[in-house]
Design a protein around this motif. Structure first.
Motif, short mmCIF file in Angstrom:
data_model
loop_
_atom_site.label_atom_id
_atom_site.label_comp_id
_atom_site.label_asym_id
_atom_site.label_seq_id
_atom_site.Cartn_x
_atom_site.Cartn_y
_atom_site.Cartn_z
N ALA A 27 26.24 56.70 52.93
CA ALA A 27 27.28 57.48 53.59
C ALA A 27 28.21 58.11 52.55
N GLN A 28 28.59 57.31 51.52
CA GLN A 28 29.41 57.87 50.45
C GLN A 28 28.68 58.98 49.71
N LEU A 29 27.40 58.76 49.49
CA LEU A 29 26.59 59.73 48.79
C LEU A 29 26.52 61.05 49.57
N ALA A 30 26.38 60.96 50.89
CA ALA A 30 26.32 62.16 51.72
C ALA A 30 27.61 62.96 51.61
N ARG A 31 28.74 62.28 51.54
CA ARG A 31 30.03 62.98 51.44
C ARG A 31 30.17 63.70 50.10
N VAL A 32 29.50 63.18 49.06
CA VAL A 32 29.53 63.84 47.76
C VAL A 32 28.59 65.04 47.73
N LEU A 33 27.39 64.89 48.31
CA LEU A 33 26.36 65.92 48.18
C LEU A 33 26.56 67.10 49.11
N ARG A 34 27.13 66.88 50.27
CA ARG A 34 27.22 67.97 51.24
C ARG A 34 28.08 69.13 50.77
N PRO A 35 29.20 68.88 50.12
CA PRO A 35 29.95 70.03 49.59
C PRO A 35 29.18 70.83 48.55
N LEU A 36 28.15 70.20 47.94
CA LEU A 36 27.35 70.90 46.94
C LEU A 36 26.22 71.70 47.57
N GLY A 37 26.10 71.65 48.89
CA GLY A 37 25.07 72.43 49.57
C GLY A 37 23.88 71.63 50.05
N PHE A 38 23.81 70.34 49.74
CA PHE A 38 22.72 69.50 50.22
C PHE A 38 23.03 69.00 51.63
N ARG A 39 22.02 68.98 52.47
CA ARG A 39 22.19 68.42 53.82
C ARG A 39 21.64 67.00 53.86
N TYR A 40 22.09 66.23 52.91
CA TYR A 40 21.62 64.85 52.77
C TYR A 40 22.04 64.03 53.99
N GLY A 41 21.09 63.31 54.55
CA GLY A 41 21.39 62.46 55.70
C GLY A 41 21.21 63.15 57.03
N VAL A 42 20.79 64.40 57.04
CA VAL A 42 20.52 65.11 58.30
C VAL A 42 19.01 65.10 58.50
N ARG A 43 18.56 64.41 59.52
CA ARG A 43 17.14 64.25 59.79
C ARG A 43 16.66 65.22 60.87
N GLU A 44 15.37 65.36 60.99
CA GLU A 44 14.70 66.18 62.01
C GLU A 44 15.17 67.63 61.97
N ARG A 45 15.39 68.17 60.79
CA ARG A 45 15.81 69.56 60.69
C ARG A 45 14.68 70.52 61.04
N ALA A 79 21.62 61.78 42.65
CA ALA A 79 22.93 61.78 43.29
C ALA A 79 23.66 60.46 43.08
N LEU A 80 22.92 59.35 43.03
CA LEU A 80 23.56 58.07 42.76
C LEU A 80 24.26 58.10 41.42
N GLY A 81 23.59 58.69 40.42
CA GLY A 81 24.22 58.80 39.11
C GLY A 81 25.46 59.65 39.14
N THR A 82 25.41 60.75 39.91
CA THR A 82 26.58 61.63 39.98
C THR A 82 27.73 60.98 40.72
N LEU A 83 27.42 60.07 41.63
CA LEU A 83 28.47 59.43 42.42
C LEU A 83 29.34 58.54 41.54
N PHE A 84 28.73 57.83 40.59
CA PHE A 84 29.48 56.85 39.81
C PHE A 84 29.80 57.31 38.39
N PHE A 85 29.25 58.46 37.96
CA PHE A 85 29.51 58.92 36.61
C PHE A 85 29.86 60.40 36.65
N PRO A 86 31.16 60.70 36.79
CA PRO A 86 31.60 62.10 36.90
C PRO A 86 31.19 62.96 35.72
N THR A 87 31.11 62.38 34.52
CA THR A 87 30.72 63.20 33.36
C THR A 87 29.29 63.68 33.49
N ILE A 88 28.43 62.83 34.03
CA ILE A 88 27.05 63.24 34.26
C ILE A 88 27.01 64.32 35.32
N SER A 89 27.85 64.15 36.34
CA SER A 89 27.91 65.16 37.40
C SER A 89 28.28 66.52 36.83
#
Length: 418
Positions: A265-283, A36-46
């Motif tokens: 926090a920025q990463l969570a905002r990118v991943l959540r629209p893709l269906g990942f619940r990144y940053g949500v603990r104790e699920r 996800a870090l790669g996708t955050l800073f490199f849209p072509t990779i995303s």
């Protein structure tokens, strides 16, 4: 860009990101986080990695006919029409008036062996499904009495209430059965009250479904519960409907002084629209504060087998026990309240659920104590929520909360800031 070229660039960019922004995993998959870090800073990779939209897994239901359906598959489950409820009470009231509320509420409860009671799932094609409310309390006894008035005087479908209480000074009010228990440490006490209330519900009323509420948790609209009862009836493999006891780390990361956490926090905002619940603990947990369950012998045996220690997380232990015994598909999630912390910890309007520990807005915790508290909950406590609720009848303890100017009496020495 070709996939193998994107992969080479991605590997190099990920190494740079990891050196610039160190972070912890906190139990999250390292592979997903680094990708996800790669996708955050490199849209072509995303674009190369996520060229296909993510789809949730599809589960096929059992071929067997679910409960409350006829041979054609038509849903036949239904509720009877509500009966007339008791009139409002004035405040202040005498002991005789309180006794009148008690008698009226009890005479309108379900009784085993009698005519099918209002609120049971039944029709001429299916057997009665007996529903019992299990209330548990320790020192929040004023909340417990008001919860009883909400259930007994305002819910249209009249279900019996079993109240398990470990508070030494509590006396019976309008519950159908009061189970007195010895006070225990927090986690052990909660597990003991839960098991005792459900055992009494089965023993006294032959409960097939139980609605568990902790004393400080009010649910105003009974239709919410009916909806999840119907969901349980329609899915034979399901045994419990509840939210998790999850925590969203995004607010904490956003205001953190750590650059790594702000990056997350920025990463969570990118991943959540893709269906990942990144940053949500104790699920992987089940909220014991409010749930609806089938009171089957297997479920009761599972509860009886639970062993907890003082520092255990009861919500996690209950989840593990349910999944081990019945499987993950046995849990129906209450998505309206996900994730629970911090936004829905004290209230969840879609469920008409209110569980603040403070009696009024004046007692609400400040920003220094609860920085992530829902702003709406800073402006209301139990008193304000009760005043705005569309309830037709107010019992004496509701009236006392609504009209008292000094709320020091409320719930005695129970903690108010959390």
């Amino acid at each position: 860009m070709r996939p193998h070229v994107a992969t080479k660039i991605g590997n190099a960019s990920i190494q740079v990101c990891c050196r610039l922004f160190p972070f912890e995993t906190d139990g999250t998959s390292e592979a997903i986080e680094i990708l996800a870090l790669g996708t955050l800073f490199f849209p072509t990779i995303s674009a190369a990695c996520f060229r296909r939209p993510l789809k949730p897994p599809v589960y096929r239901l059992s071929r067997g006919r679910p409960a409350n359906t006829d041979a054609t598959g038509r849903n036949t489950g239904a509720f009877r029409e509500p009966a007339q409820a008791a009139p409002s009470l004035k405040f202040p009231v005498s002991n005789a008036a309180i006794r009148a509320v008690r008698v009226d509420a009890r005479c309108r409860s379900n009784r085993p062996g009698s005519t099918p009671a209002v609120g049971s799932f039944f029709d001429r094609h299916s057997p009665i499904m007996q529903v019992v409310v299990c209330l548990t309390s320790f020192n929040r006894t004023d909340c417990a009495r008001i919860s009883l008035e909400i259930i007994k005087l305002n819910w249209a479908y009249k279900w019996p209430v079993v109240h398990a209480c470990s508070g030494a000074g509590y006396t019976r009010y309008i519950e159908d059965v009061l189970v007195q228990r010895e006070p225990l440490p927090l986690t052990a006490g909660a597990a003991d009250l839960l098991l005792a209330s459900m055992r009494a519900a089965v023993a006294h009323f032959g409960a097939e479904y139980v609605v568990h509420l902790e004393a400080d948790t009010w649910v105003f609209d009974q239709k919410v519960i009916k909806r999840y009862l119907q969901a349980l009836a329609d899915r034979p493999e399901a045994v419990i409907a509840a939210s998790s006891w999850s925590t969203d780390c995004l607010p904490q990361w956003t205001r953190s002084p750590s650059r790594g956490r702000r990056l997350r926090a920025q990463l969570a905002r990118v991943l959540r629209p893709l269906g990942f619940r990144y940053g949500v603990r104790e699920r992987k947990s089940i909220s014991t504060q409010f749930f609806i369950a089938r009171a089957t012998p297997a479920f009761m045996d599972m509860l009886a087998d639970i062993r907890v220690k003082d520092d255990d997380f009861l919500e996690k232990i209950l989840y593990s026990a349910v999944v081990e015994r019945f499987g993950q598909r046995s849990i129906i999630g209450m998505k309206e309240r996900e994730p629970v912390h911090p936004v829905f910890r004290s209230s969840c309007e879609p469920l008409t659920l209110y569980c603040q520990h403070w009696p009024s807005a004046e007692d609400a915790p400040g920003v220094d104590i609860a920085p992530d508290l829902n702003p709406a909950d800073r402006l209301r406590g139990k008193k304000e929520c009760l005043a705005s609720a569309p309830l037709m009848r107010h019992g004496p303890y509701m009236q006392k909360l609504l009209h008292s100017t000094d709320l020091d009496y409320y719930n005695g020495n129970a903690r108010r800031s959390g």
